[in-house]
Design a protein around this motif. Structure first.
Motif, PDB file in Angstrom:
ATOM      1  N   ASP A 282       0.733  -1.338   0.035  1.00 45.52           N
ATOM      2  CA  ASP A 282       0.124   0.240   0.001  1.00 45.52           C
ATOM      3  C   ASP A 282       0.875   1.489   0.003  1.00 45.52           C
ATOM      4  O   ASP A 282       0.051   2.347   0.163  1.00 45.52           O
ATOM      5  CB  ASP A 282      -1.107   0.025   1.181  1.00 45.52           C
ATOM      6  CG  ASP A 282      -2.132   1.134   1.252  1.00 45.52           C
ATOM      7  OD1 ASP A 282      -2.728   1.264   0.021  1.00 45.52           O
ATOM      8  OD2 ASP A 282      -2.345   1.816   1.873  1.00 45.52           O
ATOM      9  N   HIS A 283       2.022   1.167  -0.247  1.00 48.88           N
ATOM     10  CA  HIS A 283       3.090   2.366  -0.097  1.00 48.88           C
ATOM     11  C   HIS A 283       3.431   2.658  -1.510  1.00 48.88           C
ATOM     12  O   HIS A 283       3.883   1.679  -2.511  1.00 48.88           O
ATOM     13  CB  HIS A 283       4.463   2.115   0.654  1.00 48.88           C
ATOM     14  CG  HIS A 283       4.007   1.507   2.231  1.00 48.88           C
ATOM     15  ND1 HIS A 283       3.296   2.610   3.267  1.00 48.88           N
ATOM     16  CD2 HIS A 283       4.205   0.673   2.872  1.00 48.88           C
ATOM     17  CE1 HIS A 283       3.225   2.134   4.357  1.00 48.88           C
ATOM     18  NE2 HIS A 283       3.746   0.933   4.117  1.00 48.88           N
ATOM     19  N   SER A 297       0.411   7.030   0.204  1.00 47.98           N
ATOM     20  CA  SER A 297      -0.495   5.850   0.424  1.00 47.98           C
ATOM     21  C   SER A 297      -1.157   5.454  -0.969  1.00 47.98           C
ATOM     22  O   SER A 297      -1.847   6.454  -1.357  1.00 47.98           O
ATOM     23  CB  SER A 297      -1.727   6.344   1.638  1.00 47.98           C
ATOM     24  OG  SER A 297      -2.495   5.469   1.677  1.00 47.98           O
TER      25      SER A 297
END
Length: 376
Positions: A282-283, A297
């Protein structure tokens, strides 16, 4: 027995006019990058959790986790690949001299048995694939006439390798400048190449035929240095010398539509050019020419980025502020002063009127006293 509590990491080494390639762990949120002769393992969930591998004899260029996450292969400017354990003491397993010149990219095969490396060398030896345990060659690579900047393994069978480089070549000559990075989608159905001609081109993963391009209407205004796929293979992130990162939706027909342009405020100078990116779970990670790592994000693109920075050159002096006990100042050979806070890590860079090199510094109450190589 005292234990190491926290490490303040240096930033990746960068070079003007060139991208760098960072990579991530197959399961966790740890990433790999290089600075001088060291390889750094940084945990995105806790930037104080850092491990350093410093056994290369020459400047390290790229590092990758094996598919099971147990091993790391790292390469350097001498053409050497070292394979070592990802945990504990980073025990060296193998070392191979792969190319005669600098290695720019390397990838593991999906079954973890082979490694392909690309870069610079004499004659035709610009790409080499070998068995990771014995070093024996697998396959021959002809066709490139200049430095090969990037390579990628197809993640599904039948395994294939794609390469790109300074001869503008991928599978066809659709690019008109250096092709800086090439990556397969997670399901192997497509691959994408990005170039200094500001284009991103998508190809069919089986045939290598061109199927589409990233939209030029909302495209980058400068060289595109790196690209990374989302875990579901429906989006990519690209970074460019125009100081922006862009997230694209990849349609079934192979075209790319802009989803969002990501910018992070910084100095306003050339140091803000973006030279690397990685989609790690999710990065969304980007790296600027000045070494600043920005973490966005993926599930909330409007959220402002967490920024981590630090020194790129050797640290020459250190001082703890007595009246603010958890604050540490460090200065590096290039004259940069960085403020760190214990328990948090990177806080800020101190801007000075003259960025002269610093020999040593001391903090006295509200002031910092420095002595430089200019005898001032």
């Amino acid at each position: 027995m005292t234990e190491l509590a926290e490490t303040y990491a240096c930033v990746p080494s960068t070079e003007r006019g060139r991208g760098i390639l960072i990579s991530g762990h197959p399961k966790t949120n740890k990433i790999l990058y290089t600075n001088n002769r060291s390889v750094l393992i940084l945990n995105l969930d806790n930037p104080l959790d850092v491990s350093v591998y410093g056994e290369h004899g020459y400047q390290a260029t790229v590092a990758r986790y094996s598919p099971n996450g147990e091993w790391i292969a790292s390469a350097d400017v001498s053409g050497t690949v070292r394979i070592w354990g990802a945990y504990n003491d980073h025990v060296l397993k193998k070392e191979f001299k792969v190319l005669t010149g600098r290695i720019d990219d390397l990838q593991w095969s999906p079954d973890g048995l082979r490694i392909v490396a690309s870069g610079d060398g004499k004659g035709k030896s610009l790409v080499r694939a070998f068995m990771w345990d014995s070093g024996t060659n697998v396959g021959e690579f002809d066709g490139h006439s200049r430095r090969v900047l990037s390579c990628a393994f197809k993640p599904t069978r039948p395994f294939r390798i794609v390469t790109c480089g300074e001869d503008f070549l991928v599978t066809c000559r659709d690019h008109s400048n250096f092709v800086n990075c090439i990556r397969f989608s997670p399901d192997g159905s497509k691959f994408i190449s990005v170039s200094s001609d500001k284009k991103g081109i998508l190809f069919d993963g089986k045939t290598g035929e061109k199927i589409g391009e990233l939209s030029s209407e909302d495209g980058h205004k400068g060289s595109i240095y790196a690209v990374s796929w989302s875990p579901d293979g429906k989006q990519v992130i690209t970074v460019s010398a125009d100081k922006s990162a862009k997230v694209w939706e990849i349609c079934d027909d192979g075209s790319g539509k802009l989803t969002k342009t990501l910018t992070s405020s910084d100095s306003g100078g050339v140091d803000d050019m973006l030279v690397s990116c990685l989609w790690q779970n999710d990065h969304l990670v980007t790296v600027s020419l000045g070494g600043t790592i920005s973490i966005f994000s993926a599930s909330d693109l409007d959220k402002s980025a967490l920024q981590i920075s630090g020194h790129m050159k050797n640290v020459t002096s250190l001082s703890v502020l007595k009246n603010v006990p958890k604050t540490i100042l460090s200065s590096s050979y290039d004259g940069l002063i960085v403020k760190w806070i214990q328990g948090i890590g990177y806080s800020s860079k101190l801007r000075r009127k003259e960025n002269s090199q610093i020999k040593c510094l001391a903090a006295a109450e509200e002031e910092i006293i420095t002595s430089g190589f200019d005898n001032k």
